[in-house]
Motif scaffolding. Structure first.
Motif, PDB file in Angstrom:
ATOM      1  N   VAL A 157     -32.626  -2.374   9.315  1.00 26.04           N
ATOM      2  CA  VAL A 157     -33.024  -3.495  10.179  1.00 26.04           C
ATOM      3  C   VAL A 157     -32.319  -4.771   9.711  1.00 26.04           C
ATOM      4  N   LYS A 158     -32.317  -4.960   8.381  1.00 30.77           N
ATOM      5  CA  LYS A 158     -31.608  -6.121   7.847  1.00 30.77           C
ATOM      6  C   LYS A 158     -30.153  -6.097   8.286  1.00 30.77           C
ATOM      7  N   ALA A 159     -29.523  -4.940   8.144  1.00 27.70           N
ATOM      8  CA  ALA A 159     -28.102  -4.841   8.476  1.00 27.70           C
ATOM      9  C   ALA A 159     -27.856  -5.200   9.940  1.00 27.70           C
ATOM     10  N   ALA A 160     -28.710  -4.700  10.834  1.00 28.30           N
ATOM     11  CA  ALA A 160     -28.517  -4.989  12.258  1.00 28.30           C
ATOM     12  C   ALA A 160     -28.657  -6.485  12.517  1.00 28.30           C
ATOM     13  N   VAL A 161     -29.690  -7.088  11.905  1.00 29.52           N
ATOM     14  CA  VAL A 161     -29.892  -8.528  12.095  1.00 29.52           C
ATOM     15  C   VAL A 161     -28.698  -9.307  11.545  1.00 29.52           C
ATOM     16  N   PHE A 162     -28.231  -8.925  10.351  1.00 26.02           N
ATOM     17  CA  PHE A 162     -27.099  -9.647   9.756  1.00 26.02           C
ATOM     18  C   PHE A 162     -25.857  -9.507  10.628  1.00 26.02           C
ATOM     19  N   GLY A 163     -25.621  -8.293  11.128  1.00 26.95           N
ATOM     20  CA  GLY A 163     -24.439  -8.068  11.963  1.00 26.95           C
ATOM     21  C   GLY A 163     -24.473  -8.940  13.207  1.00 26.95           C
ATOM     22  N   PHE A 164     -25.658  -9.039  13.807  1.00 24.52           N
ATOM     23  CA  PHE A 164     -25.813  -9.872  14.993  1.00 24.52           C
ATOM     24  C   PHE A 164     -25.554 -11.338  14.648  1.00 24.52           C
ATOM     25  N   LEU A 165     -26.126 -11.786  13.522  1.00 24.76           N
ATOM     26  CA  LEU A 165     -25.964 -13.190  13.133  1.00 24.76           C
ATOM     27  C   LEU A 165     -24.505 -13.532  12.832  1.00 24.76           C
ATOM     28  N   ILE A 166     -23.813 -12.616  12.149  1.00 21.88           N
ATOM     29  CA  ILE A 166     -22.399 -12.867  11.817  1.00 21.88           C
ATOM     30  C   ILE A 166     -21.594 -13.057  13.097  1.00 21.88           C
ATOM     31  N   ALA A 167     -21.796 -12.141  14.055  1.00 23.02           N
ATOM     32  CA  ALA A 167     -21.040 -12.231  15.308  1.00 23.02           C
ATOM     33  C   ALA A 167     -21.445 -13.480  16.088  1.00 23.02           C
ATOM     34  N   LEU A 168     -22.749 -13.778  16.078  1.00 22.29           N
ATOM     35  CA  LEU A 168     -23.225 -14.951  16.821  1.00 22.29           C
ATOM     36  C   LEU A 168     -22.615 -16.229  16.254  1.00 22.29           C
ATOM     37  N   MET A 169     -22.622 -16.355  14.925  1.00 21.19           N
ATOM     38  CA  MET A 169     -22.079 -17.560  14.297  1.00 21.19           C
ATOM     39  C   MET A 169     -20.567 -17.661  14.523  1.00 21.19           C
ATOM     40  N   GLY A 170     -19.881 -16.530  14.414  1.00 20.93           N
ATOM     41  CA  GLY A 170     -18.434 -16.538  14.647  1.00 20.93           C
ATOM     42  C   GLY A 170     -18.115 -16.996  16.058  1.00 20.93           C
ATOM     43  N   CYS A 171     -18.827 -16.425  17.034  1.00 27.75           N
ATOM     44  CA  CYS A 171     -18.567 -16.766  18.433  1.00 27.75           C
ATOM     45  C   CYS A 171     -18.978 -18.206  18.730  1.00 27.75           C
ATOM     46  N   TYR A 172     -20.154 -18.586  18.234  1.00 22.13           N
ATOM     47  CA  TYR A 172     -20.669 -19.920  18.544  1.00 22.13           C
ATOM     48  C   TYR A 172     -19.734 -21.012  18.029  1.00 22.13           C
ATOM     49  N   HIS A 173     -19.375 -20.910  16.754  1.00 20.83           N
ATOM     50  CA  HIS A 173     -18.533 -21.970  16.182  1.00 20.83           C
ATOM     51  C   HIS A 173     -17.140 -21.957  16.788  1.00 20.83           C
ATOM     52  N   GLY A 174     -16.620 -20.763  17.082  1.00 21.04           N
ATOM     53  CA  GLY A 174     -15.325 -20.708  17.748  1.00 21.04           C
ATOM     54  C   GLY A 174     -15.393 -21.333  19.131  1.00 21.04           C
ATOM     55  N   TYR A 175     -16.453 -20.999  19.852  1.00 23.12           N
ATOM     56  CA  TYR A 175     -16.605 -21.468  21.225  1.00 23.12           C
ATOM     57  C   TYR A 175     -16.732 -22.983  21.301  1.00 23.12           C
ATOM     58  N   GLN A 176     -17.380 -23.576  20.262  1.00 21.81           N
ATOM     59  CA  GLN A 176     -17.616 -25.019  20.283  1.00 21.81           C
ATOM     60  C   GLN A 176     -16.457 -25.806  19.703  1.00 21.81           C
ATOM     61  N   SER A 177     -15.419 -25.127  19.192  1.00 22.33           N
ATOM     62  CA  SER A 177     -14.422 -25.873  18.423  1.00 22.33           C
ATOM     63  C   SER A 177     -13.625 -26.787  19.341  1.00 22.33           C
ATOM     64  N   ARG A 178     -13.199 -27.896  18.750  1.00 24.48           N
ATOM     65  CA  ARG A 178     -12.495 -28.925  19.501  1.00 24.48           C
ATOM     66  C   ARG A 178     -11.312 -29.420  18.686  1.00 24.48           C
ATOM     67  N   GLY A 179     -10.282 -29.816  19.393  1.00 25.17           N
ATOM     68  CA  GLY A 179      -9.268 -30.654  18.762  1.00 25.17           C
ATOM     69  C   GLY A 179      -8.282 -29.965  17.840  1.00 25.17           C
ATOM     70  N   GLY A 180      -7.696 -28.860  18.253  1.00 25.18           N
ATOM     71  CA  GLY A 180      -6.536 -28.332  17.562  1.00 25.18           C
ATOM     72  C   GLY A 180      -6.810 -27.622  16.255  1.00 25.18           C
ATOM     73  N   ALA A 181      -5.767 -27.567  15.423  1.00 27.61           N
ATOM     74  CA  ALA A 181      -5.811 -26.752  14.212  1.00 27.61           C
ATOM     75  C   ALA A 181      -6.970 -27.138  13.299  1.00 27.61           C
ATOM     76  N   GLN A 182      -7.211 -28.436  13.161  1.00 24.28           N
ATOM     77  CA  GLN A 182      -8.277 -28.870  12.273  1.00 24.28           C
ATOM     78  C   GLN A 182      -9.644 -28.402  12.777  1.00 24.28           C
ATOM     79  N   GLY A 183      -9.835 -28.492  14.087  1.00 25.98           N
ATOM     80  CA  GLY A 183     -11.092 -28.047  14.680  1.00 25.98           C
ATOM     81  C   GLY A 183     -11.320 -26.561  14.459  1.00 25.98           C
ATOM     82  N   VAL A 184     -10.253 -25.790  14.599  1.00 26.29           N
ATOM     83  CA  VAL A 184     -10.377 -24.343  14.408  1.00 26.29           C
ATOM     84  C   VAL A 184     -10.686 -24.035  12.937  1.00 26.29           C
TER      85      VAL A 184
END
Lengths: 262, 256
Positions: B201-228
């Motif tokens: 259960v922990k593993a599933a939750v962690f896997g979801f959180l990792i993907a969510l954080m990766g997608c969320y921060h990527g999706y919100q990024s702004r302003g070129g190389a520094q933003g990425v």
């Protein structure tokens, strides 16, 4: 091309406002684009040209005002309600915005495969036909965007924009960053594509040579408003100090440098 | 007054970020259950997360298991409890270290690459291009990654648990001269289904959180190389912290 106004304009913006924080970018934009017409909006960097395009596409929501596409109000549609509207559009992005994880033909066929559900083999043939329409032969189909020069990327992006045979084409600074010859090639392609599709076209640019070539009508945006609009030939007699300064590219005049990007 | 204003401002920024994340998660979840589902993309992400993470997760687990055996042996030897080494190794791995260490390694490997890839797509207008080509970026980019994270991390953790126990076994048998058969039966003796379940259960939750954080921060990024770059850092840091916090919460739920 008939610049005469039909009953319902293809796209109609009236008093569209958009602000980011306290910075008002669009300040009541009014613009009407007739069916089959090619309108070019000119204006300096950071005057809200791209924001206007993104508002029409529903990528940004205007704070107030009305945007009608084929008479349908889009400014307050839900994401799902926007889908049939967006299917009418094809857009050429400024830097191409090609998907770098996909090959050239997959890029061109993207709208057909994902949007229309075409089988891959069929979509590939359609993609190659579209590449031919922009003067690229089948050899480039399996390359990746990163392997292409800037001008070639722009052509592929154009092929992708026209692949779904949209009714409306948007061009975001189509000639920026290209040498004059390639810029003219792209201009010619844009004219051909728009004519072949019978599409309505809206372009934004600050390249006057390009604007004169592809426009039926030119509109000038300044400080978030359309300050002048008229037939292409009339722009030299616009009798508007802002337009005059812009088309002659003078440093002195009413236009002040925009410091912050939008 | 300036001091209070600074606190207020920080708090408002925090609330804004929380709201944005909640909205992002809600949108992502609503697309998770609505067609179309892109099978090819899900499989590609699964291979990326599951298969290509095997070496790094396997090595981590192997050495963790070996260290656990050494440490618990030297510790327990002080009060003649060497017999508990096998139990300690297997329980710590299955309940705690397997999911947490695999999660942290995958957060570094996958969370970062998701944020960088989606962030680059954002700043080069590829996400806008997706939308204009009648493709919902949540469905095309976010959902396959969430599904792959959710399903692949438990599988990775099962592999990690087995490799970790094997590492402990190697050290116990070849270095600490345990009897192999006795060590293995001792390993199985106190392990319950509940222990394994909690780990997965922990593993599933962690896997979801990792993907969510990766997608969320990527999706919100702004302003070129520094933003990425900032998006990539934020994705790894926030995923790691969330993993540790959720680890505590889930442990509390299962073993209180």
């Amino acid at each position: 091309m008939t610049p005469t106004e039909p009953a319902t304009p293809k796209i109609e913006l009236s008093s569209v406002c958009k602000a980011f924080g306290s910075k008002a970018v669009l300040n009541g934009v009014d613009l009407t684009i007739g069916r089959g017409e090619s309108v070019v909006v000119i204006g300096g960097s950071g005057t809200g040209k791209s924001v206007m395009l993104k508002c029409i596409l529903g990528l940004l929501r205007p704070d107030s005002g009305s945007i009608r596409v084929d008479g349908v109000e889009t400014a307050n549609l839900s994401e799902r309600g926007l889908e049939p509207i967006r299917a009418k559009f094809g857009m050429l992005f400024q830097d191409g915005a090609l998907f770098d994880s996909l090959s050239v033909w997959e890029n061109v066929a993207f709208g057909l495969i994902q949007g229309r559900g075409l089988p891959r083999a069929e979509a590939r043939d359609a993609a190659i036909a579209n590449l031919a329409a922009v003067g690229l032969d089948g050899d480039v189909a399996n390359l990746y965007p990163a392997e292409l020069s800037g001008g070639m990327q722009k052509r592929v992006a154009l092929a992708r924009a026209i692949a779904t045979r949209p009714e409306i084409l948007f061009f975001d600074e189509p000639t920026t960053g290209l040498d004059p010859i390639m810029a003219d090639v792209i201009n010619e392609l844009i004219i051909d594509c728009v004519r072949d599709l019978g599409a309505t076209a809206l372009s934004i640019t600050h390249d006057m040579a390009s604007a004169r070539k592809i426009a039926d009508r030119i509109a000038m945006i300044y400080q978030g408003q359309i300050v002048w609009a008229g037939p292409t030939a009339a722009i030299d007699h616009a009798d508007n100090p802002v337009v005059d300064q812009f088309i002659h590219g003078r440093a002195q005049g009413p236009i002040k440098m925009q410091i912050r990007r939008l | 007054m300036g001091f209070l204003a600074a606190i207020g401002r920080a708090f408002l920024i925090f609330l804004e970020a929380t709201g944005r994340l909640a909205q992002f998660s809600a949108t992502a979840l609503s697309h998770l259950v609505r067609p179309p589902i892109y099978g090819r993309l899900i499989v590609r992400q699964m291979v990326d997360i599951g298969y290509y993470s095997l070496p790094v997760v396997g090595l981590t687990a192997l050495f963790t298991g070996m260290v656990l055996a050494l440490q618990s042996f030297s510790g327990f030897a002080r009060f003649q409890a060497e017999g508990a080494v096998a139990t300690v190794v297997v329980l710590s791995l299955v309940r705690e270290l397997g999911p947490v260490l695999a999660g942290l390694m995958v957060a570094g490997r996958i969370g970062a690459s998701m944020a960088a890839e989606i962030g680059t797509m954002r700043v080069t207008e590829q996400i806008d291009a997706l939308t204009t080509l009648s493709t919902n970026p949540f469905k095309y980019l976010v959902v396959p990654r969430l599904i792959a994270g959710l399903t692949m991390l438990p599988l990775l953790v099962i592999v990690a648990d087995i490799i970790g126990v094997f590492g402990g076994f190697l050290v116990a048998v070849y270095r600490l001269s345990f009897n192999p058969a006795a060590y293995l039966s001792q390993t199985a003796l106190y392990l319950t289904a509940n222990d394994v379940m909690a780990g997965l259960v922990k593993a599933a939750v962690f896997g979801f959180l990792i993907a969510l954080m990766g997608c969320y921060h990527g999706y919100q990024s702004r302003g070129g190389a520094q933003g990425v770059g900032a998006a990539t850092t934020n994705a790894v840091v926030s995923a790691s912290i969330l993993i540790l916090v959720c680890d505590y919460l889930i442990t509390g739920i299962f073993f209180s």
